[in-house]
Design an enzyme around this catalytic site. Sequence first.
Site, PDB file in Angstrom:
ATOM      1  N   LYS A 114       0.825  -1.211   0.000  1.00 53.86           N
ATOM      2  CA  LYS A 114       0.000   0.000   0.000  1.00 53.86           C
ATOM      3  C   LYS A 114       0.858   1.260   0.000  1.00 53.86           C
ATOM      4  O   LYS A 114       0.483   2.256  -0.612  1.00 53.86           O
ATOM      5  CB  LYS A 114      -0.960   0.001   1.194  1.00 53.86           C
ATOM      6  CG  LYS A 114      -2.084  -1.011   1.013  1.00 53.86           C
ATOM      7  CD  LYS A 114      -3.247  -0.765   1.949  1.00 53.86           C
ATOM      8  CE  LYS A 114      -4.408  -1.691   1.580  1.00 53.86           C
ATOM      9  NZ  LYS A 114      -5.538  -1.569   2.462  1.00 53.86           N
ATOM     10  N   LYS A 196      -5.305  -9.551  -5.968  1.00 50.32           N
ATOM     11  CA  LYS A 196      -6.542  -9.690  -5.195  1.00 50.32           C
ATOM     12  C   LYS A 196      -7.611  -8.723  -5.691  1.00 50.32           C
ATOM     13  O   LYS A 196      -7.297  -7.596  -6.073  1.00 50.32           O
ATOM     14  CB  LYS A 196      -6.201  -9.374  -3.728  1.00 50.32           C
ATOM     15  CG  LYS A 196      -7.297  -9.685  -2.764  1.00 50.32           C
ATOM     16  CD  LYS A 196      -6.911  -9.286  -1.357  1.00 50.32           C
ATOM     17  CE  LYS A 196      -7.068  -7.796  -1.129  1.00 50.32           C
ATOM     18  NZ  LYS A 196      -7.608  -7.426   0.174  1.00 50.32           N
ATOM     19  N   LYS A 199     -11.394  -3.265  -3.145  1.00 42.31           N
ATOM     20  CA  LYS A 199     -12.344  -2.145  -3.222  1.00 42.31           C
ATOM     21  C   LYS A 199     -11.725  -0.939  -3.884  1.00 42.31           C
ATOM     22  O   LYS A 199     -12.392  -0.191  -4.572  1.00 42.31           O
ATOM     23  CB  LYS A 199     -12.713  -1.684  -1.804  1.00 42.31           C
ATOM     24  CG  LYS A 199     -13.561  -2.606  -1.038  1.00 42.31           C
ATOM     25  CD  LYS A 199     -13.901  -1.920   0.295  1.00 42.31           C
ATOM     26  CE  LYS A 199     -13.722  -2.837   1.461  1.00 42.31           C
ATOM     27  NZ  LYS A 199     -12.361  -2.964   1.974  1.00 42.31           N
TER      28      LYS A 199
HETATM   29  N1  AQP Z   1     -10.493 -10.395  -2.727  1.00 40.04           N
HETATM   30  C1  AQP Z   1     -10.723 -10.915  -1.525  1.00 40.04           C
HETATM   31  N2  AQP Z   1     -10.882 -12.257  -1.390  1.00 40.04           N
HETATM   32  C2  AQP Z   1     -11.119 -12.803  -0.176  1.00 40.04           C
HETATM   33  N3  AQP Z   1     -11.214 -12.087   0.958  1.00 40.04           N
HETATM   34  C3  AQP Z   1     -11.065 -10.759   0.880  1.00 40.04           C
HETATM   35  N4  AQP Z   1     -11.097  -9.782   1.803  1.00 40.04           N
HETATM   36  C4  AQP Z   1     -10.916  -8.588   1.203  1.00 40.04           C
HETATM   37  N5  AQP Z   1     -10.736  -8.757  -0.132  1.00 40.04           N
HETATM   38  C5  AQP Z   1     -10.818 -10.097  -0.359  1.00 40.04           C
HETATM   39  C6  AQP Z   1     -11.302 -10.022   3.232  1.00 40.04           C
HETATM   40  O1  AQP Z   1     -12.348  -9.192   3.675  1.00 40.04           O
HETATM   41  C7  AQP Z   1     -12.070  -8.741   4.999  1.00 40.04           C
HETATM   42  C8  AQP Z   1     -12.217  -7.268   5.064  1.00 40.04           C
HETATM   43  O2  AQP Z   1     -11.259  -6.660   4.263  1.00 40.04           O
HETATM   44  P1  AQP Z   1     -10.932  -5.144   4.482  1.00 40.04           P
HETATM   45  O3  AQP Z   1     -11.859  -4.323   3.727  1.00 40.04           O
HETATM   46  O4  AQP Z   1     -10.880  -4.816   5.917  1.00 40.04           O
HETATM   47  O5  AQP Z   1      -9.445  -5.008   3.992  1.00 40.04           O
HETATM   48  P2  AQP Z   1      -8.715  -5.344   2.659  1.00 40.04           P
HETATM   49  O6  AQP Z   1      -8.290  -6.779   2.718  1.00 40.04           O
HETATM   50  O7  AQP Z   1      -7.627  -4.339   2.547  1.00 40.04           O
HETATM   51  O8  AQP Z   1      -9.783  -5.163   1.507  1.00 40.04           O
HETATM   52  P3  AQP Z   1      -9.634  -4.390   0.136  1.00 40.04           P
HETATM   53  O9  AQP Z   1     -10.883  -4.577  -0.622  1.00 40.04           O
HETATM   54  O10 AQP Z   1      -8.360  -4.773  -0.541  1.00 40.04           O
HETATM   55  O11 AQP Z   1      -9.619  -2.905   0.632  1.00 40.04           O
HETATM   56  P4  AQP Z   1      -8.711  -1.752   0.170  1.00 40.04           P
HETATM   57  O12 AQP Z   1      -8.753  -1.756  -1.331  1.00 40.04           O
HETATM   58  O13 AQP Z   1      -9.280  -0.536   0.772  1.00 40.04           O
HETATM   59  O14 AQP Z   1      -7.346  -2.066   0.716  1.00 40.04           O
HETATM   60  C9  AQP Z   1     -10.672  -9.241   5.371  1.00 40.04           C
HETATM   61  O15 AQP Z   1     -10.817 -10.394   6.177  1.00 40.04           O
HETATM   62  C10 AQP Z   1     -10.083  -9.581   4.049  1.00 40.04           C
HETATM   63  O16 AQP Z   1      -9.142 -10.624   4.176  1.00 40.04           O
END
Ligand code: AQP
Length: 331
Positions: A114, A196, A199
């Site tokens: 990040k 992955k 969002k």
């Molecule tokens: N692509 C994914 N596949 C499986 N699990 C996922 N999680 C997120 N993306 C996937 C799981 O969802 C939970 C919450 O995630 P989060 O929003 O707290 O954090 P993140 O992993 O950083 O999600 P994003 O979508 O990638 O957010 P941004 O883009 O803002 O960084 C966690 O348990 C995560 O593992």
Amino acid sequence: MKRIVSGIQPTGSINIGTYLGSLKNFVKLQDQLPDHEFYIFIADLHAITVPKEKQFLRQKIKELAAIYIACGLDPKRVNLFIQSEVPAHSQMAYLLQCHSYMGELERMTQFKDKSKKQEKGVTVGLFSYPTLMAGDILLYDAEYVPVGQDQKQHLELTRDIANRVNNRYGDFFTVPEPLIAEVGAKIMSLTEPTSKMSKSDTNIKSRIELLDPENIIKKRINSAMTDSLGTIKFDQEARPGISNLITIYSSITGKTYEEIENIYDGKGYKEFKEDLGEIVYQELKPIQDRYNELLNSKELTEILDNGRENASKIAYKKIMKFNNKIGLGRK
Ligand code: AQP
């Protein structure tokens, strides 16, 4: 009472990656583990580790609260709350920063990924994110933490911090275990299936959002990247695109990879993608209907107020005990 804790960041619109890797798992667990208490939160403090516009953040917090319930979290079983409304989370994060080392935080792959993407300054909050996450979990002495594969490293750090505190001051924190969904633990981007699904990916075509209309859901699946082989066979390394679509199919229907391969033996991508588009749409439609009922409802406000009250009681007590344990304030 044994406890389960987890949260999702309101950093954007929730997509099927977060749904299949996390939300759907919470709903399953609340039914499978009737003797556990659930503390599930909207991780708004985590969301500001990368600066967000105020109105956007407010909107996403509310949306995520409604999505949690629309996906099937039962407010009678689960304490749903907004993280920043329970100040003990920020307090615990600071106390745990004083029990963590720069070196171990520097090793976190999420921070490395990040921080590289930041055009402007990288915040100290992004660096210390894992100590906030450790605080979220340790405040409630959670036994289990349902997370996707990508959060496993942070959970290991949480365990290290908990053990360190326990060794130094005597048993104080429960050392938590991760609970990772068997299928769906990592849903990949539809346009770049070795990354992955996220969002905040700037390419909107990389994901399906839970609130996307039918035509968009089907369009995203139809245009998802595959390969030129044309067969429906799971092979994560050699064929990440089709394997990702099979994983999505499997985690929604409960069918194994083998069963899916058998169904589509001798058939091509077109038929498979058409079916998958319909399966995803049918899964999301009831969630969208319930979401629309909830979004501006008194019911949702009451659920969040209740969750905050219950979480605050436990979190406040734990902070006070920890302050005392390490010699802060007066006895
Ligand atoms: N692509 C994914 N596949 C499986 N699990 C996922 N999680 C997120 N993306 C996937 C799981 O969802 C939970 C919450 O995630 P989060 O929003 O707290 O954090 P993140 O992993 O950083 O999600 P994003 O979508 O990638 O957010 P941004 O883009 O803002 O960084 C966690 O348990 C995560 O593992």
